[in-house]
Every structure is written in C-alpha cells, then in structure tokens.
Design an enzyme around this catalytic site. Structure first.
Site, PDB file in Angstrom:
ATOM      1  N   GLY A  39       0.789  -1.199  -0.001  1.00  0.00           N
ATOM      2  CA  GLY A  39       0.044  -0.025  -0.065  1.00  0.00           C
ATOM      3  C   GLY A  39       0.740   1.427   0.070  1.00  0.00           C
ATOM      4  O   GLY A  39       0.482   2.392  -0.013  1.00  0.00           O
ATOM      5  N   ILE A 186       0.276  18.835   4.040  1.00  0.00           N
ATOM      6  CA  ILE A 186       0.498  18.128   5.145  1.00  0.00           C
ATOM      7  C   ILE A 186       0.581  18.939   6.360  1.00  0.00           C
ATOM      8  O   ILE A 186      -0.158  18.522   7.477  1.00  0.00           O
ATOM      9  CB  ILE A 186       2.014  17.314   5.109  1.00  0.00           C
ATOM     10  CG1 ILE A 186       1.713  16.395   4.002  1.00  0.00           C
ATOM     11  CG2 ILE A 186       2.377  16.710   6.250  1.00  0.00           C
ATOM     12  CD1 ILE A 186       3.181  15.599   3.607  1.00  0.00           C
ATOM     13  N   HIS A 446     -32.208  18.926  -2.858  1.00  0.00           N
ATOM     14  CA  HIS A 446     -32.302  19.745  -1.901  1.00  0.00           C
ATOM     15  C   HIS A 446     -32.608  18.977  -0.471  1.00  0.00           C
ATOM     16  O   HIS A 446     -33.616  18.243  -0.587  1.00  0.00           O
ATOM     17  CB  HIS A 446     -33.308  20.956  -2.120  1.00  0.00           C
ATOM     18  CG  HIS A 446     -33.575  21.748  -1.171  1.00  0.00           C
ATOM     19  ND1 HIS A 446     -32.720  22.918  -0.709  1.00  0.00           N
ATOM     20  CD2 HIS A 446     -34.613  21.787   0.033  1.00  0.00           C
ATOM     21  CE1 HIS A 446     -33.064  23.457   0.504  1.00  0.00           C
ATOM     22  NE2 HIS A 446     -34.566  22.898   0.830  1.00  0.00           N
TER      23      HIS A 446
END
Ligand code: FAD
Ligand code: NAD
Length: 468
Positions: A39, A186, A446
C-alpha cells in the site's frame, strides 16, 4: 528463475493498481515491496492514517465545541485518549493494507517482499529482509517507488521532536506547541489534527500564502477559517535554523523585512514537500536516466529512456497524489496491452482534508490571467445553503470559472464541508466539456451542499444565482 511479463517495484497506489490492471489484461505480474505491508506511503503513512486522525480529532472538536448547541449534554469531562486514537488509526491502516494483499491474491499477482534493484534492464534482484536474495526476469518493469519527505539542508530530523509526517501520525503525547515548517497540505492537515486535540500550532510558511499552488481565494478563505480555530500563521518567513535543546525546539526565521523571528515549541513538523525516491534501485545497471530533482525521466507514455522500463506516481514529475499515481498505473498497464489510454492532467483534482475541506480542478484564476484567457466567475457562499446552516458548517464557497465567450467550465474551486466529495461533479462536468449553463440546468437535490455548485454555475452563466 521466475519470468514475468511485467514486474512492478513498489506497492503504493501507483504500483498496486498497475499490478491489478496488468493482471486483468492477462499479463503474468509480479510486485516487489520492501516493507512487510503493501500500500506504500498512501495506505501506511499518508492518505489513510492522516484521514483517520482528521476524523477522530474532528469528532472530539465537535464533542467539546458543538454538542451543547445541538442539545447533547455529556456528563463529566470529555477527554482525548491519544493512545486509543492512534490505535484506531493503525487498525484502519491494517485492514486497508490487508485489503491490498487480498487483491494481489485475487488477481494472482506474485508478491515479493524485499528491496528490488536492477541487475540489468530485464533482470531484477530482490534482497529480502532476512538477507537472502532472489532474481526475477521481467519483459517490462514499472518503477513505482514513490517519494520520501523532503527537508532543509540545515535541519537534523531526529524523528523525536524534529519530525516528518510519518512520526506525526504516531506521537505518544499531544504537543504543547507544534511548530510546522510549510503551509502546504501536510502542514495544514496535521496541524489541524493537533490543534483540535489541544496543541498550540504555528505554521511558518516561506511564501506569502498557504496552499500556494491552489487558487488564491482558497488560500485566503482557508487561512481565515483556520485562524478562527486559533492556528497561528507566520507567512513570508524564511526558516534558517532549527535547533533542539532538550524537550525544546527553537526555530529561527527571517521575516519579509529581514528581521529575525524566533519560535519555540516542543515539536517541529517539517512539511516542505517530498522528494522522488530511487535509493537502492541501482538504476545505472539498467541505464535509466533521472531528470532534475532526482525524478525518473519519462516521456508521454511514462516510458523511461530504456524502452521496456516505465515509471509512475510520485517518483516522476507531476502532482504527488494517490489518484494521479493510480491513473498512471492503469495507463502503463493498458499501453503494455497495446491500448491507447490517455490522462488529462488538468482534470486531476486536488483536495485538502482540513475542515472546511478544500478542493479544486482545472485552472486557477491566476493561471487564466497569466495565460490571457478571458473568463467569467460565479461564486456562491456555503452560508446561504439551508443544508450548511442545518449542520452549522457555514464557512466557504464554490467558485466556477468559465470561458467568457463559450461558457465552457475552465476551473472549479471549492472550500466548505464535504467538498472533497463534491469536486467529483466539477471533474465530471469538465471531462465532458460542460458549460456553466449545463451545470446550472441540472437538478441538484435539496438540501445538499451540492446546491452551491448549481448556484455558482447560475452565477457564472447569467449572474442569476437564486438564493443570494
Ligand atoms: P508510494 O505510495 O510512496 O509507494 C512506493 C512504495 O515503493 C513504498 O511502499 C516503498 O516502500 C516502495 N519501494 C521504494 N523503493 C523500493 C525498492 N527498491 N524495492 C521495493 N519497494 C520499494 N495523496 C492523496 O491523493 N490524498 C491524500 O489525502 C494524501 N494524503 C497524504 C498524507 C500524507 C501524510 C502523505 C505523506 C502523503 C499523502 N498523499 C496523499 C500523497 C500520496 O501518499 C502519494 O502521492 C502516493 O502514495 C504516491 O503513490 P506511489 O505509488 O507513487 O508511491
Ligand atoms: P506541499 O508542497 O504541499 O507544501 C510544502 C509547503 O512548504 C509549501 O507551501 C512551500 O511553500 C513550503 N515551504 C517550502 N520550503 C519552505 C521553507 N524553507 N520554509 C517554509 N516553508 C517552506 O508539501 P507537503 O505538505 O509536504 O506534502 C507533500 C506532498 O504530499 C504534496 O505534494 C501533496 O500533494 C501530498 N499530500 C497530499 C495530500 C492530499 O492530497 N490531501 C495530503 C498530504 C500530502
């Protein structure tokens, strides 16, 4: 020796998506990752853990600041349990990285744990963590080794008190005063986490505005919102030294008049960008060339100067974003399969996950002015929406920039609650080259924040927003 159609070095969002797409297209695929979890930066020490902490700290802030007004009384003191917050974050990371392992297995991709380095342009050595080595042969290789935090030449990152984002995601205590060098993504995301948890936070930024690559109106509005949250900013400050003295960190900077300013805190987060990471790849053995700033040089097909070696994601030019890396992973896989894919880099959205969130796609006003494009602007404030008032998230606006003559949408810039998700409408509209009027004529449910997009489009089309 095992042979593959394609080997991918690095398992971040660029690498693992490239691997899945290659496998989907029938290629025998291997992926090499030096860490034990897959990952990359994004899943382990980037996108996912930072969003987990942003969410937890947001809940805490709501509990201490807003629950009472909502009519929710919590007896006793509401306290942060940092250890649990960090443990929950890690749990989210673990589930997510295991999910990538599952996807590798599902797609029959061979995963090698170890550092990949070129033996030559078709053979890759893998040095495993136990010291053993293996070599695989690959017709094609995709370099997806990502990036590492950048620093300044005079800073000694001790990773205890002078830290990068990686350490900031697993602190053992809430800083008393966190000084952040860099008012980019960051710095602002992690700054907001610790501000909400009770730290004093000062952002020291070299330029005269925060998030300097985004539309200037977004920088201004985000700074206004974060100042309300009591984050302090020192803009146009050039940091010249960072010293640690016991539990103290002393930062010296010159302000725009050249006057020296001293900031003293107990932690300093260095967030001045990231550098492409190619250490250990032994690129010379394959003959792969780098361009300036140490990035792997690629052509439009993301092919390096060696025809069977490609590179994607943070290790090449362009925005350092997970979804950009993912698109590039798919693109290279499809090129290898003989297809003719294309990426429109102008339509890669950028998002800052502070609250209010900030999101944008297309050109900024500054870019349009510089290019001499005649454009019109439609802007709508979040506070005019019933939805925003119902949830008390009234900061921000949506701004649409459209070509003055053709009405084609050229840029969509948003700040407010949930705009990280809303920006997808801007991307879709621009992908189909919609006009502002096209968006204005579409029904938007809405009450939603999305109504601000319709209203901004109405304002851009004929200056006829309805609710303001
Ligand atoms: P990486 O994710 O960096 O992966 C590269 C992988 O290659 C690493 O796992 C590394 O160990 C491995 N590797 C390197 N060299 C070798 C080698 N020789 N052999 C084997 N393996 C090797 N982006 C967003 O779009 N949204 C966000 O919200 C976001 N938040 C972020 C928050 C933080 C704190 C940080 C630091 C980054 C964030 N990013 C975000 C940026 C995002 O993480 C990167 O753009 C993305 O991870 C780049 O993907 P990549 O595949 O190019 O490289
Ligand atoms: P950044 O490029 O977003 O911001 C760095 C900031 O530091 C800039 O504002 C820059 O002007 C400032 N700076 C540079 N040198 C300085 C100096 N000497 N003194 C003071 N300020 C200085 O970089 P980052 O925040 O470190 O993030 C790195 C990368 O990670 C970015 O490219 C970003 O795209 C990616 N990221 C993305 C997300 C997201 O998509 N939400 C979140 C985090 C990180």
């Amino acid at each position: 020796m095992s042979s593959y159609d394609v080997a991918i070095i690095g398992s971040g969002p660029g690498g693992y998506v490239a691997a899945i797409r290659c496998a989907q297209l029938g290629m025998k695929t291997a992926i090499i990752e030096k860490y034990s979890t897959l990952g990359g930066t994004c899943l382990n020490v980037g996108c996912i853990p930072s969003k987990a902490l942003l969410d937890s700290s947001h809940h805490y802030e709501d509990a201490i600041k807003h629950f009472e007004e909502h009519g929710i009384d919590i007896p006793g003191e509401i306290k942060v349990n940092l250890e649990q917050m960090i443990a929950r974050k890690q749990g989210v990371v673990d589930v997510t990285t295991k999910g990538v392992q599952f996807l590798m297995d599902k797609n029959k991709i061979d995963v090698f744990e170890g550092v990949g380095s070129f033996k030559d342009s078709t053979n890759i050595n893998i040095k495993k963590n136990d010291g053993s080595t293996a070599t695989i042969e690959a017709k094609n290789t995709i370099i997806a080794t990502g990036s590492k935090p950048a620093t300044l030449p005079f800073i000694k990152l001790d990773k205890e008190r002078v830290i990068t984002s990686t350490e900031a995601l697993k602190l053992k205590e809430i800083p008393k005063h966190l000084i952040i060098i860099g008012g980019g993504v960051i710095g602002l995301e992690l700054g907001q986490v610790y501000k909400r948890l009770g730290a004093e936070v000062t952002v020291v930024e070299y330029l005269d505005r925060i998030i300097p690559t985004m539309d200037a109106s977004l920088s201004k509005e985000l700074m206004k919102a974060m100042k309300k949250q009591k984050v302090k900013f020192a803009l146009s400050h050039k940091v010249k030294s960072v010293e640690r003295n016991g539990d103290e960190v002393i930062i010296k900077a010159d302000d725009k008049k050249g006057q020296e300013v001293t900031f003293t805190g107990d932690y300093c987060l260095v967030a001045v960008g990231r550098n492409a990471y190619t250490d250990g790849l032994n690129l010379e053995a394959a003959g792969v060339q780098l361009e300036e700033r140490g990035r792997v040089a690629v052509n439009e097909q993301l092919q390096t100067n060696v025809s069977n070696i490609y590179a994607i994601g943070d290790v090449i030019k362009g925005a350092m974003l997970a979804h950009k890396a993912e698109e590039e992973g798919s693109l290279v896989a499809e090129i290898l399969a003989g297809q003719k894919p294309h990426i429109d880099y102008n339509l890669i959205p950028g998002v800052v996950y502070t609250w209010p969130e900030v999101a944008a796609v297309g050109k900024t006003e500054e870019q349009l002015k510089e290019a001499g494009v005649e454009y019109k602007t439609g802007q709508f404030p979040m506070r005019a929406l019933g939805r925003a008032r119902a949830s008390m998230d009234v900061d921000g606006f949506v701004k649409i920039l459209a070509d003055k003559k053709t009405d084609e949408v050229l840029g969509v810039h948003m700040i407010g609650a949930r705009v990280a998700d809303l920006i997808a409408e801007g991307v879709t509209a621009m992908e189909f080259r919609a006009s502002a009027e096209d968006i204005a004529r579409m029904s938007h449910a809405h009450p939603t924040y999305a109504e601000a997009v319709k209203e901004a489009a109405l304002a851009a089309t004929e200056d006829r927003a309805l609710h303001i």
